[in-house]
Design an enzyme around this catalytic site. Sequence first.
Site, PDB file in Angstrom:
ATOM      1  N   ASP A 336      -5.396  68.828  48.856  1.00 47.93           N
ATOM      2  CA  ASP A 336      -5.068  70.190  49.295  1.00 47.93           C
ATOM      3  C   ASP A 336      -3.585  70.306  49.610  1.00 47.93           C
ATOM      4  O   ASP A 336      -2.919  69.316  49.901  1.00 47.93           O
ATOM      5  CB  ASP A 336      -5.869  70.543  50.555  1.00 47.93           C
ATOM      6  CG  ASP A 336      -5.610  69.561  51.687  1.00 47.93           C
ATOM      7  OD1 ASP A 336      -5.596  68.344  51.414  1.00 47.93           O
ATOM      8  OD2 ASP A 336      -5.393  70.001  52.828  1.00 47.93           O
ATOM      9  N   GLU A 337      -3.097  71.527  49.583  1.00 43.20           N
ATOM     10  CA  GLU A 337      -1.765  71.870  50.076  1.00 43.20           C
ATOM     11  C   GLU A 337      -0.669  70.889  49.645  1.00 43.20           C
ATOM     12  O   GLU A 337       0.170  70.504  50.435  1.00 43.20           O
ATOM     13  CB  GLU A 337      -1.779  71.948  51.614  1.00 43.20           C
ATOM     14  CG  GLU A 337      -2.710  73.008  52.147  1.00 43.20           C
ATOM     15  CD  GLU A 337      -2.860  72.981  53.654  1.00 43.20           C
ATOM     16  OE1 GLU A 337      -2.949  74.080  54.230  1.00 43.20           O
ATOM     17  OE2 GLU A 337      -2.899  71.904  54.257  1.00 43.20           O
TER      18      GLU A 337
HETATM   19  C1  TNX Z   1      -5.668  73.825  56.119  1.00 51.03           C
HETATM   20  S1  TNX Z   1      -8.062  73.342  54.717  1.00 51.03           S
HETATM   21  C2  TNX Z   1      -5.703  72.471  55.855  1.00 51.03           C
HETATM   22  C3  TNX Z   1      -5.477  71.511  56.927  1.00 51.03           C
HETATM   23  C4  TNX Z   1      -5.226  72.184  58.234  1.00 51.03           C
HETATM   24  C5  TNX Z   1      -6.134  73.370  58.374  1.00 51.03           C
HETATM   25  C6  TNX Z   1      -6.044  74.033  59.700  1.00 51.03           C
HETATM   26  C7  TNX Z   1      -7.295  72.210  54.139  1.00 51.03           C
HETATM   27  C8  TNX Z   1      -7.949  71.556  53.046  1.00 51.03           C
HETATM   28  N1  TNX Z   1      -6.094  71.941  54.669  1.00 51.03           N
HETATM   29  O1  TNX Z   1      -4.411  70.671  56.595  1.00 51.03           O
HETATM   30  O2  TNX Z   1      -5.463  71.271  59.253  1.00 51.03           O
HETATM   31  O3  TNX Z   1      -5.833  74.294  57.376  1.00 51.03           O
HETATM   32  O4  TNX Z   1      -6.995  75.042  59.837  1.00 51.03           O
END
Ligand code: TNX
Length: 531
Positions: A336-337
């Site tokens: 993710d991200e």
């Molecule tokens: C998004 S959801 C993230 C996390 C954060 C979270 C906080 C996701 C796969 N990644 O790195 O902790 O939001 O709500």
Amino acid sequence: MRRRRLLFSLLLAAAAGMGTAAVPPQPAADRDATPLGQVIPAPASVHSGGDPYTIGGRTVIRVPGGSGEARQVAGYLAGLLRPATGFALPVTAKDGRDGIVLRLGGRGAKGLGEEGYRLTSGGRGVTISAARPAGLFHGVQTLRQLLPASLETRSAQRASWQVAGGTIADSPRYGYRGAMLDVSRHFFTVEKVKRYIDQLAMYKINKLHLHLSDDQGWRIAMKSWPKLATYGGSTQVGGGPGGYYTKEDYREIIDYAADRYLTVVPEIDMPGHTNAALASYAELNCNGVAPPLYTGTQVGFSSLCVPKDRTYDFVDDVIRELAAMTPGPSIHIGGDEAHSTSHADYVAFMDKVQPVVAKYGKKVIGWHQLTGAHPAKGAVAQYWGYDATGAAEREQVAAAARNGTPLILSPADRAYLDMKYDKNTPLGLSWAGYVDTKRSYDWDPGSYLQGAPPESILGVEAPLWSETLSTSAHIEYMAFPRLPGIAELGWSPASTHDWETYKVRLAAQGPRWDAMGIGYYRAPEVPWPAK
Ligand code: TNX
């Protein structure tokens, strides 16, 4: 004569008074048996009627034939019942129809599958039948909720330990019913993880996803790269000392979870969310320079060095060690991200890493960004989008599902337990909006993601990210009362879905949590009994 009688009644009154001090009077709510079916998750089918069964001083727990695992479930049940009832409740392998019978296999277990059970209660006893020990365990959790809330008190209580008469036949809608705990942003000790596991088991959750690495901390010991844990795990959000699990600690969590029929799904988040690893080993960085440890809460600033060969030595070692210590079938590789990884690099990285997971005998789970690369055959994507997620991104995930990538649903504005309930919630985040208890429960996993075939949905998971959470009290305030709702979406047939009746069942859990010392959020839309 009169004087003696008076003395006698005075003595009686004194004795009664002492009795009251030792055994508190029975609360009003405990007097009637809980109606069959007034449990969470809602059972698939309930037929009430007939005499109730009352657990008493002569009740035995029978495990006819007594396989090791069935006996273990019986031991677990005895451990639940003995403290508050004060009864001996011996466990015996002798068959019989009276008392509490845990019956594995046989005619009563037909059609119940891996996790289903049948519970029959009548004047002489309660029988739980199942094809597999997991079913017995889930049946035990149902029985537990049919008994008064004071059962959860760890000292002897006066109550009528009655189980309403009738039959429940129950099995889950989905095989994947998960909860995720982020032990990276804040570290949670083995004891705290066990406490959460006990709470998850009550609601028939069967997967514990542990988010073991992120920018702020690496939480699992690796022999081949020891500084990941000893240095990369040495801090957390806010700068506290962090911590990590030794292999023995990890084993302890796995065994504790397995005894409660939860499988651990470990996550090593890659290629982003890797600052703790990059800080521990300079050689993992493209420029060869280790960044400092990170204790803030930004996301998306770190990336493994995709073009570097050394990166894949690291991935191979970590996945090999993790696979060797994980009995469950899956490893979560995050994904993710990855905002600091170019798209081409992201795709190249996932193309190289997924086969490593397969090489060590495990299946890949990744956050849904994996569907923007080439999900391997058998890989599972975990959807964490929300109402504001763009149509193209949703369609990318739905198309992957149509092409054979099954989904776990964790919509952030429904299933994320770290979202604030409302603007006054002292903990949590709000990037996906406020998620009150009704919103969290009121959606259907089967039809949630447009274009994703219902049969592509493996189940649901409630993630708990810990940027703002550092104690068990914090975990519990955010998880309760929302977690049972996600558990119910994972277990109960869609036909039982109804907020108006659910909120009544949910309210009845409040006294149980009070007895367990769970400091839950008294959501205003739930008709909690007065304290
Ligand atoms: C998004 S959801 C993230 C996390 C954060 C979270 C906080 C996701 C796969 N990644 O790195 O902790 O939001 O709500």
